[in-house]
Scaffold this active site. Structure first.
Site, PDB file in Angstrom:
ATOM      1  CB  SER A  60      -0.928   0.025   1.233  1.00 62.36           C
ATOM      2  OG  SER A  60      -0.175   0.122   2.424  1.00 62.36           O
ATOM      3  CB  ILE A  62       5.382   5.447  -0.281  1.00 62.10           C
ATOM      4  CG1 ILE A  62       4.910   6.871   0.074  1.00 62.10           C
ATOM      5  CG2 ILE A  62       6.742   5.516  -0.966  1.00 62.10           C
ATOM      6  CD1 ILE A  62       5.806   7.601   1.056  1.00 62.10           C
ATOM      7  CB  SER A 190       9.249  10.272   8.303  1.00 60.26           C
ATOM      8  OG  SER A 190       8.296  11.274   8.617  1.00 60.26           O
ATOM      9  CE1 TYR A 203       6.446   6.519  11.089  1.00 60.04           C
ATOM     10  CE2 TYR A 203       6.503   8.922  11.189  1.00 60.04           C
ATOM     11  CZ  TYR A 203       6.541   7.758  10.455  1.00 60.04           C
ATOM     12  OH  TYR A 203       6.660   7.813   9.075  1.00 60.04           O
ATOM     13  CE  LYS A 207       9.557   6.122   9.566  1.00 60.34           C
ATOM     14  NZ  LYS A 207       9.869   5.184   8.455  1.00 60.34           N
ATOM     15  CB  SER A 239      -0.097   6.452   2.435  1.00 63.61           C
ATOM     16  OG  SER A 239       0.197   6.962   3.726  1.00 63.61           O
TER      17      SER A 239
END
Length: 344
Positions: A60, A62, A190, A203, A207, A239
């Protein structure tokens, strides 16, 4: 012509040039090096043909769009994610709309958190195609929850999938590339690996870890100039990443379908990613304004960035608590920006 007039004309020309560059920056959707490479650099259609590309997170978002665009370049594809049926769907569409045959695409289900399976998965790819030219580490999961409401297991899961899973798979593939003295390791990180925002602490941590680790790996691979590492830092892109975000518990995802009208088109993001790969850029930022501006502020004016982020962060938390998951302070800036551009 007098010297005074000449100086005035020179000053006016400089001012006009600065205004033009400012207007271009306000409409930019990538960092300046990336956009220069898009204009003057090598084209993916020239550089990314007849290669084997392994894409994680290909079911799904990118990763899916990347598979579609790569299929039109005539590459051999390895599609990995946890959901095998979704990978089969992506494969069928690649065959329908791309330039590939069934033998050119390997569907290889993979769980990044199951590090014990990565070595065997790598052997499977090498047995199928004989080489791995590009590894695109795209798989990952996001988060939407406040620290005080979040079980520590959520942070463990984010680190296991986003960081350690990516490091583990790279560790399995890299010896093959070093032996061949060529290959590309691509990390889809990201903008939150550069900046930080509330509700996404785990998150952001994962990253930031990716960016730090793979920047170090770039330097360690200096003795192998044919093996390159690229950190790609996208901002908000259309997304399902928000919908599938972890919340306070590992077993619970956000579930709600957020408004994505303000986000960058996935196709545009992937095109810029291919530009990055074709030109072996070490790090790129892909985002529309004001997110791109925020990255530059964090890089060059961190005090201002802290002040602005704190103001917007408070609004983001308020909206989250009131159930407005699809709108944060940054997103509202998008609408204001678009309103202004309509009057330019």
């Amino acid at each position: 012509m007098s010297w005074e007039l000449l100086l005035w004309l020179l000053a006016l020309g400089t001012l006009l040039a600065l205004v033009v560059q400012l207007l271009r920056f306000l409409r930019a959707d990538g960092d300046l090096t990336l956009l220069w490479a898009e204009w003057q650099g090598r084209r993916p259609e020239w550089e990314l043909t007849d290669v084997v590309v392994w894409v994680t997170g290909a079911s799904s978002g990118i990763g899916e769009e990347l598979a579609y665009q790569l299929s039109k370049l005539g590459v051999s594809l390895v599609l990995s994610a946890r959901r095998a049926h979704e990978l089969e769907r992506v494969k069928r569409r690649c065959l329908e709309n791309g330039n590939l045959k069934g033998k050119d695409i390997l569907v290889l289900p993979l769980d990044l958190a199951d590090r014990s399976s990565h070595e065997e998965a790598t052997k499977t790819v090498l047995q199928e195609f004989g080489k791995i030219d590009i590894l695109v580490n795209n798989g990952g999961v996001s988060q939407r929850s406040l620290f005080m409401d979040t079980n520590v297991d959520v942070y463990k899961e984010l680190i296991e999938i986003n960081y350690l899973g990516t490091v583990s798979l790279t560790k399995c593939v890299l010896p093959h590339m070093i032996e061949r003295k060529q290959g590309k390791i691509v990390i889809v990180s990201s903008l939150l690996g550069i900046i930080s925002v509330p509700l996404s602490g785990g998150y952001c941590a994962s990253k930031h870890a990716l960016r730090g680790f793979f920047s170090t790996l770039q330097m360690e691979l200096d003795a192998y100039p044919g093996v390159t590492v690229s950190n790609i830092c996208p901002g908000p892109v259309i997304s399902n990443i928000v919908k599938n975000s972890l919340t306070g518990e590992v077993t619970k995802t956000l579930g709600s379908e957020a408004d994505q009208s303000h986000k960058m088109a996935t196709s545009r993001c992937v095109r810029l990613m291919l530009i990055c790969m074709a030109n072996d850029l070490k790090e790129v930022w892909i985002a529309e304004q004001p997110f791109l501006l925020m990255a530059y502020l964090w890089q060059y004016m961190p005090t201002w960035a802290w002040w602005l982020t704190n103001k917007l962060g408070k609004k983001r938390i308020e909206n989250f608590k009131s159930g407005v998951a699809s709108r944060c302070g940054y997103d509202m800036l998008i609408q204001k920006r678009n309103d202004r551009f309509q009057h330019l």
